[in-house]
Scaffold this motif. Structure first.
Motif, PDB file in Angstrom:
ATOM      1  N   LYS A   6       8.629   7.490  -7.927  1.00 56.11           N
ATOM      2  CA  LYS A   6       8.055   6.941  -9.367  1.00 56.11           C
ATOM      3  C   LYS A   6       7.919   4.954  -8.840  1.00 56.11           C
ATOM      4  N   HIS A   8       8.694   4.627  -5.803  1.00 59.93           N
ATOM      5  CA  HIS A   8       7.421   4.753  -4.577  1.00 59.93           C
ATOM      6  C   HIS A   8       6.273   4.624  -4.374  1.00 59.93           C
ATOM      7  N   LYS A   9       5.837   5.726  -5.122  1.00 57.64           N
ATOM      8  CA  LYS A   9       4.588   5.200  -5.322  1.00 57.64           C
ATOM      9  C   LYS A   9       4.208   3.999  -5.969  1.00 57.64           C
ATOM     10  N   TYR A  10       4.334   3.469  -7.006  1.00 59.14           N
ATOM     11  CA  TYR A  10       3.724   1.771  -6.773  1.00 59.14           C
ATOM     12  C   TYR A  10       4.086   0.956  -6.490  1.00 59.14           C
ATOM     13  N   GLU A  13       1.162   1.682  -3.168  1.00 59.18           N
ATOM     14  CA  GLU A  13      -0.179   1.517  -3.940  1.00 59.18           C
ATOM     15  C   GLU A  13      -0.296  -0.628  -4.057  1.00 59.18           C
ATOM     16  N   LYS A  53       2.107   3.432   3.765  1.00 58.52           N
ATOM     17  CA  LYS A  53       1.096   3.748   3.268  1.00 58.52           C
ATOM     18  C   LYS A  53      -0.250   3.987   4.388  1.00 58.52           C
ATOM     19  N   LYS A  57       0.277   9.962   1.804  1.00 59.18           N
ATOM     20  CA  LYS A  57      -0.300   9.484   0.310  1.00 59.18           C
ATOM     21  C   LYS A  57       0.150   9.033  -0.385  1.00 59.18           C
ATOM     22  N   ALA A  58       0.394   7.799  -1.504  1.00 52.68           N
ATOM     23  CA  ALA A  58       1.369   7.233  -2.178  1.00 52.68           C
ATOM     24  C   ALA A  58       1.845   8.731  -3.407  1.00 52.68           C
ATOM     25  N   ASP A  59       1.149   9.444  -3.888  1.00 51.09           N
ATOM     26  CA  ASP A  59       2.159  10.346  -4.123  1.00 51.09           C
ATOM     27  C   ASP A  59       2.711  11.981  -3.644  1.00 51.09           C
ATOM     28  N   ARG A  61       5.455  13.582  -2.159  1.00 55.36           N
ATOM     29  CA  ARG A  61       6.673  13.547  -2.109  1.00 55.36           C
ATOM     30  C   ARG A  61       7.685  13.709  -0.828  1.00 55.36           C
TER      31      ARG A  61
END
Length: 398
Positions: A6, A8-10, A13, A53, A57-59, A61
């Motif tokens: 979570k 990492h994704k934030y 992005e 990035k 992709k941000a999500d 895994r």
């Protein structure tokens, strides 16, 4: 693990690197264990996130960024965490501030041996000696250095340009054409160069905070964390290291008097030399030697690592000549050898080029020689001629 994904994704992005660093294209990303060293504040965290990035992709895994500042890792080692990530399909683990983890080099070795399909990219301090001090990593780690912004990167950022990197040979042989083209597009290059010398080396000049105060905080962290923690020096010696750095800064760019410095900080000459080496490793100072000499011999000259530091240390008045020499040495140091010569403001580059850093107005009254390269500042047009090269052009080397 979900909490890390979570975060990492934030972070991915919301990462927007102000300028794409040249190092991104210099690294062989096929290697399984890659270390990115660099001075505190030069953007190592942003560099890792920008890599994620650009490639995932941000999500996705398959890639995960973690920071060893997280208290979670006080109870769980890198190897155990990496194995869990790898067994769930992870392919690239980005580890920030790896030295915060106890026995980090042994942990990385375990990752390398037990997770053959996992790539690890980690950041660390410039003080770290990845191979010399960590034999378990010999032969498996590739080390790179992320430097502060070059003048080229700074100019590209502020003007929206896309100036390429030039080799030293390109600059020396074609400097008139290169400078004419750039000045023709950006008439205010000399003004940008002056602002770069003051605050352009560290990316955090972009933050809405007082630059000098931020830089002072960073300099203190370099001594308090990078030197003391990594070199495992007792806290009681911190004041001696800080005082030594301040005395060196006050003395200006010249040969250090080791005996006087030892007396001033109440320690031995040998300890002073070790502390000077630590300050150099932390990228707070540069040690310039005569040709053929190297540490542990006394350097021929000590200067601040980059010009920005000269403007942050009170009550030093940043002398123009010293600022310009500091810029020249720092920007050449990435890919070239720089030694002191017997003459003032003269440096030997790669053992075969004598470069003298001079004020263009004063240089017109000096006796010039064809064998010397004159790196000039305050050139009226920003453009040189023959063996008179505008100093700012050397900022395009990386």
């Amino acid at each position: 693990m979900e909490a890390f994904f979570k975060t990492h994704k934030y972070l991915v992005e919301h990462t927007d690197a102000p300028v794409r660093r040249a190092l991104m294209d210099e690294i062989d990303w096929s290697d399984r264990l890659i270390g990115i060293k660099g001075t505190r504040g030069v953007g190592k965290t942003t560099f890792l996130l920008q890599y994620a990035k650009e490639n995932f992709k941000a999500d996705d895994r398959k890639c995960l960024y973690v920071n060893m500042n997280n208290f979670y890792f006080q109870g769980r080692g890198i190897a155990d965490f990496a194995a869990d990530f790898y067994n769930h399909g992870g392919e690239v683990l980005l580890i920030d501030q790896v030295f915060k983890q106890p026995e980090w080099s042994r942990e990385l070795r375990l990752c390398y041996d037990h997770c053959p399909g996992l790539k690890i990219v980690f950041t660390g301090s410039s003080v770290m000696r990845l191979k010399d001090e960590n034999p378990e990593l010999n032969g498996i780690v590739e080390s790179y250095n992320l430097r502060g912004f070059s003048f080229r990167e700074y100019l590209n950022l502020l003007t929206g340009s896309n100036l390429p990197i030039y080799s030293l040979d390109d600059i020396l042989e074609h400097h008139e054409d290169i400078a004419t083209g750039i000045i023709g597009e950006h008439h205010d290059v000399p003004e940008y160069f002056q602002s770069y010398l003051h605050h352009g080396f560290y990316p955090f000049f972009l933050e809405h905070r007082n630059f000098e105060e931020n830089l002072l905080k960073t300099m203190n962290m370099m001594t308090e964390v990078d030197i003391l923690l990594i070199k495992q020096i007792e806290l009681k010696y911190l004041t001696k290291i800080k005082k030594l750095f301040y005395l060196l800064a006050l003395d200006g760019a010249k040969a250090p008097n080791i005996s006087n410095l030892a007396h001033d900080i109440s320690t031995s000459r040998a300890t002073v030399m070790n502390y000077i080496k630590y300050l150099s490793d932390a990228r707070l100072i540069n040690m310039i030697y005569n040709p053929g000499d190297e540490f542990p011999k006394k350097p021929a000259k000590i200067m601040m690592h980059n010009p920005n530091l000269l403007y942050a240390i009170y009550p030093i008045v940043a002398r123009t000549q010293e600022v310009m020499e500091t810029f020249f040495v720092n920007t050449l140091w990435k890919d070239h050898k720089v030694h002191q010569t017997g003459k003032d403001a003269c440096y030997m580059v790669d053992d075969d080029r004598c470069c003298r850093i001079v004020d263009a107005a004063a240089n017109s009254r000096l006796r010039n020689t064809a064998k010397t390269i004159y790196a000039e500042y305050n050139t009226p047009s920003g453009i040189g001629r023959d063996n008179h090269v505008p100093l700012w052009l050397f900022g395009l080397l990386y």
